[in-house]
Scaffold this motif. Structure first.
Motif, PDB file in Angstrom:
ATOM      1  N   TRP A  60       0.829  -1.212   0.000  1.00  0.00           N
ATOM      2  CA  TRP A  60       0.000   0.000   0.000  1.00  0.00           C
ATOM      3  C   TRP A  60       0.862   1.260   0.000  1.00  0.00           C
ATOM      4  CZ3 TRP A  60       0.344   3.763   3.719  1.00  0.00           C
ATOM      5  CH2 TRP A  60       1.061   3.422   4.873  1.00  0.00           C
ATOM      6  N   PHE A  61       2.067   1.130   0.549  1.00  0.00           N
ATOM      7  CA  PHE A  61       2.951   2.296   0.670  1.00  0.00           C
ATOM      8  C   PHE A  61       3.812   2.456  -0.589  1.00  0.00           C
ATOM      9  CE2 PHE A  61       6.768   4.509   2.255  1.00  0.00           C
ATOM     10  CZ  PHE A  61       6.187   5.582   2.895  1.00  0.00           C
ATOM     11  N   VAL A  62       4.552   1.417  -0.938  1.00  0.00           N
ATOM     12  CA  VAL A  62       5.480   1.546  -2.070  1.00  0.00           C
ATOM     13  C   VAL A  62       4.744   1.506  -3.419  1.00  0.00           C
ATOM     14  CG1 VAL A  62       7.459   0.610  -0.828  1.00  0.00           C
ATOM     15  CG2 VAL A  62       5.970  -0.937  -2.055  1.00  0.00           C
ATOM     16  N   GLY A  63       3.604   0.838  -3.453  1.00  0.00           N
ATOM     17  CA  GLY A  63       2.892   0.758  -4.719  1.00  0.00           C
ATOM     18  C   GLY A  63       1.706   1.697  -4.803  1.00  0.00           C
ATOM     19  N   GLY A  64       1.209   2.130  -3.635  1.00  0.00           N
ATOM     20  CA  GLY A  64       0.032   2.989  -3.619  1.00  0.00           C
ATOM     21  C   GLY A  64       0.354   4.421  -3.265  1.00  0.00           C
ATOM     22  N   ALA A  65       0.670   4.643  -1.975  1.00  0.00           N
ATOM     23  CA  ALA A  65       0.885   6.008  -1.501  1.00  0.00           C
ATOM     24  C   ALA A  65       2.012   6.710  -2.239  1.00  0.00           C
ATOM     25  CB  ALA A  65       1.176   5.989   0.009  1.00  0.00           C
ATOM     26  N   ALA A  66       3.047   5.952  -2.590  1.00  0.00           N
ATOM     27  CA  ALA A  66       4.225   6.593  -3.200  1.00  0.00           C
ATOM     28  C   ALA A  66       3.958   7.128  -4.599  1.00  0.00           C
ATOM     29  CB  ALA A  66       5.390   5.597  -3.242  1.00  0.00           C
ATOM     30  N   GLN A  67       2.922   6.593  -5.259  1.00  0.00           N
ATOM     31  CA  GLN A  67       2.647   7.026  -6.627  1.00  0.00           C
ATOM     32  C   GLN A  67       2.313   8.510  -6.656  1.00  0.00           C
ATOM     33  OE1 GLN A  67      -0.394   4.467  -8.193  1.00  0.00           O
ATOM     34  NE2 GLN A  67       1.102   3.033  -9.026  1.00  0.00           N
ATOM     35  N   GLY A  68       2.958   9.224  -7.541  1.00  0.00           N
ATOM     36  CA  GLY A  68       2.680  10.650  -7.689  1.00  0.00           C
ATOM     37  C   GLY A  68       3.480  11.531  -6.759  1.00  0.00           C
ATOM     38  N   THR A  69       4.254  10.947  -5.869  1.00  0.00           N
ATOM     39  CA  THR A  69       5.097  11.760  -4.992  1.00  0.00           C
ATOM     40  C   THR A  69       6.473  11.936  -5.643  1.00  0.00           C
ATOM     41  OG1 THR A  69       6.045   9.902  -3.763  1.00  0.00           O
ATOM     42  CG2 THR A  69       3.932  10.766  -2.992  1.00  0.00           C
ATOM     43  N   SER A  70       7.289  12.791  -5.034  1.00  0.00           N
ATOM     44  CA  SER A  70       8.599  13.069  -5.635  1.00  0.00           C
ATOM     45  C   SER A  70       9.481  11.827  -5.665  1.00  0.00           C
ATOM     46  CB  SER A  70       9.289  14.200  -4.874  1.00  0.00           C
ATOM     47  OG  SER A  70       9.341  13.898  -3.497  1.00  0.00           O
ATOM     48  N   LEU A  71       9.274  10.882  -4.740  1.00  0.00           N
ATOM     49  CA  LEU A  71      10.076   9.665  -4.720  1.00  0.00           C
ATOM     50  C   LEU A  71       9.398   8.517  -5.474  1.00  0.00           C
ATOM     51  CD1 LEU A  71      11.372   9.649  -1.026  1.00  0.00           C
ATOM     52  CD2 LEU A  71      12.557  10.410  -3.073  1.00  0.00           C
ATOM     53  N   GLY A  72       8.193   8.770  -5.990  1.00  0.00           N
ATOM     54  CA  GLY A  72       7.412   7.734  -6.650  1.00  0.00           C
ATOM     55  C   GLY A  72       8.153   6.967  -7.744  1.00  0.00           C
ATOM     56  N   PRO A  73       8.815   7.691  -8.660  1.00  0.00           N
ATOM     57  CA  PRO A  73       9.479   6.973  -9.764  1.00  0.00           C
ATOM     58  C   PRO A  73      10.485   5.927  -9.290  1.00  0.00           C
ATOM     59  CG  PRO A  73       9.372   9.313 -10.225  1.00  0.00           C
ATOM     60  CD  PRO A  73       8.888   9.138  -8.813  1.00  0.00           C
ATOM     61  N   PHE A  74      11.101   6.134  -8.157  1.00  0.00           N
ATOM     62  CA  PHE A  74      12.069   5.162  -7.628  1.00  0.00           C
ATOM     63  C   PHE A  74      11.387   4.114  -6.757  1.00  0.00           C
ATOM     64  CE2 PHE A  74      14.826   4.029  -3.979  1.00  0.00           C
ATOM     65  CZ  PHE A  74      15.748   3.246  -4.667  1.00  0.00           C
ATOM     66  N   VAL A  75      10.525   4.585  -5.852  1.00  0.00           N
ATOM     67  CA  VAL A  75       9.947   3.665  -4.862  1.00  0.00           C
ATOM     68  C   VAL A  75       9.002   2.659  -5.500  1.00  0.00           C
ATOM     69  CG1 VAL A  75       8.478   3.557  -2.805  1.00  0.00           C
ATOM     70  CG2 VAL A  75      10.242   5.305  -2.978  1.00  0.00           C
ATOM     71  N   THR A  76       8.255   3.081  -6.516  1.00  0.00           N
ATOM     72  CA  THR A  76       7.282   2.161  -7.121  1.00  0.00           C
ATOM     73  C   THR A  76       7.965   1.017  -7.882  1.00  0.00           C
ATOM     74  OG1 THR A  76       7.098   3.691  -8.991  1.00  0.00           O
ATOM     75  CG2 THR A  76       5.390   3.826  -7.302  1.00  0.00           C
ATOM     76  N   LEU A  77       9.268   1.114  -8.097  1.00  0.00           N
ATOM     77  CA  LEU A  77       9.996  -0.011  -8.697  1.00  0.00           C
ATOM     78  C   LEU A  77       9.950  -1.234  -7.785  1.00  0.00           C
ATOM     79  CD1 LEU A  77      13.203   1.830 -10.032  1.00  0.00           C
ATOM     80  CD2 LEU A  77      11.210   1.092 -11.361  1.00  0.00           C
ATOM     81  N   PHE A  78       9.664  -0.984  -6.493  1.00  0.00           N
ATOM     82  CA  PHE A  78       9.641  -2.068  -5.515  1.00  0.00           C
ATOM     83  C   PHE A  78       8.215  -2.507  -5.178  1.00  0.00           C
ATOM     84  CE2 PHE A  78      13.649   0.043  -5.087  1.00  0.00           C
ATOM     85  CZ  PHE A  78      14.555  -0.933  -4.720  1.00  0.00           C
ATOM     86  N   SER A  79       7.270  -2.232  -6.071  1.00  0.00           N
ATOM     87  CA  SER A  79       5.869  -2.411  -5.704  1.00  0.00           C
ATOM     88  C   SER A  79       5.327  -3.815  -5.969  1.00  0.00           C
ATOM     89  CB  SER A  79       4.999  -1.382  -6.446  1.00  0.00           C
ATOM     90  OG  SER A  79       5.117  -1.562  -7.835  1.00  0.00           O
ATOM     91  N   ASP A  80       6.094  -4.693  -6.592  1.00  0.00           N
ATOM     92  CA  ASP A  80       5.591  -6.059  -6.775  1.00  0.00           C
ATOM     93  C   ASP A  80       6.743  -7.055  -6.947  1.00  0.00           C
ATOM     94  OD1 ASP A  80       6.500  -5.610  -9.326  1.00  0.00           O
ATOM     95  OD2 ASP A  80       4.528  -5.146 -10.124  1.00  0.00           O
ATOM     96  N   GLY A  81       6.376  -8.323  -6.921  1.00  0.00           N
ATOM     97  CA  GLY A  81       7.354  -9.376  -7.158  1.00  0.00           C
ATOM     98  C   GLY A  81       8.397  -9.490  -6.054  1.00  0.00           C
TER      99      GLY A  81
END
Lengths: 182, 96
Positions: A60-81
């Protein structure tokens, strides 16, 4: 028996000006320990809470909340698998280890560095999704600064395991370890 | 009193300057002429802000990254305070 406070003099230069000011060693040591204990418990509690209520899912944090934030492009890389599995394990274990390190004063500088590293993610992602509703100075930012101060000043040498480790022959032969302990 | 190296000055002035600018200076300007907070409690961006929230976040983040890079540089390239050579120097200053 009359007692006297230990007062040391700090000499430094900042913004082109030289400063000399006395520091009461007792109070400096006292506050370093207080910051270590309270900051350490902050993360130890966060880590243990996740471990006690296992399994932990950071999706919910790395794949959800992080989207659209300044760190989103990096953090969402860890959102699955496998990357998300790594985060789900690393966060509770990491928080627990950081908390223990700070409270015990063991590998304090390493613990504080990674504490500050974690706070960067919590600060921006929580902040940009509502945490900054009362301004950008939040607990996460203050925590980050406290961890930076603990690492800079080597707070583990005061009533901490690092106070013992730093005097060992092994550290004397490998002085760069002082960057990890202290 | 040892002079600070260029990387130390960059970390202190540029890193700290960006954090203080993003947090304090922009905050003061926003309080006077923009929005007193950049997001709502629900996470909605407040568009009355003079400095977009992304730009403010990146200013602060840049300062923090500079601090972090400096920490890594110190570990990699500079002998720690208290190492043998520096300890001798401190001891010679004790009698002053």
């Amino acid at each position: 028996m009359a007692t006297t406070e230990t007062t040391d003099s700090v000499q430094t230069r900042l913004l082109g000006r030289e400063f000399t000011f006395p520091v009461e060693g007792t109070w400096l040591a006292y506050w370093l320990v207080m910051f270590r204990l309270v900051g350490g418990w902050w993360l130890l509690h966060a880590g243990l809470d996740k471990l006690v209520n296992w399994p932990f899912d950071a999706g919910w944090f790395v794949g959800g909340a992080a989207q659209g934030t300044s760190l989103g492009p990096f953090v969402t890389l860890f959102s699955d698998g496998a990357a998300l599995t790594f985060v789900n394990i690393a966060i509770p274990i990491g928080q627990t280890m950081i908390g223990l390190g700070l409270i015990l004063g063991a590998l304090t500088r390493t613990a504080a560095f990674f504490g500050a590293f974690l706070m960067v993610f919590f600060y921006f992602i929580n902040g940009e999704t509502g945490g900054w509703a009362h301004g950008v100075v939040t607990g996460e930012l203050l925590g980050l600064l406290v961890f930076g101060m603990i690492a800079t000043l080597g707070a583990g040498r005061v009533l901490g395991v690092d106070g013992y480790l730093i005097r060992t022959e092994f550290v004397d032969k490998h002085p760069r370890l002082r960057y990890l302990i202290g | 009193m040892a002079d600070r190296t260029l990387p130390t000055k960059v970390a202190q002035y540029v890193g700290g300057g960006l954090v203080v600018f993003g947090v304090v200076v922009v905050g003061l300007v926003e309080m006077i002429a923009g929005a007193s907070h950049p997001v709502t409690a629900e996470g909605q961006i407040v568009h009355e802000a003079l400095v977009p929230i992304e730009m403010r976040a990146y200013l602060i983040l840049a300062g923090l990254v500079i601090w972090g890079l400096y920490a890594l540089y110190r570990v990699a390239a500079v002998a720690p305070v208290g190492a043998a050579g520096q300890r001798r120097r401190v001891e010679t200053r004790q009698p002053e």
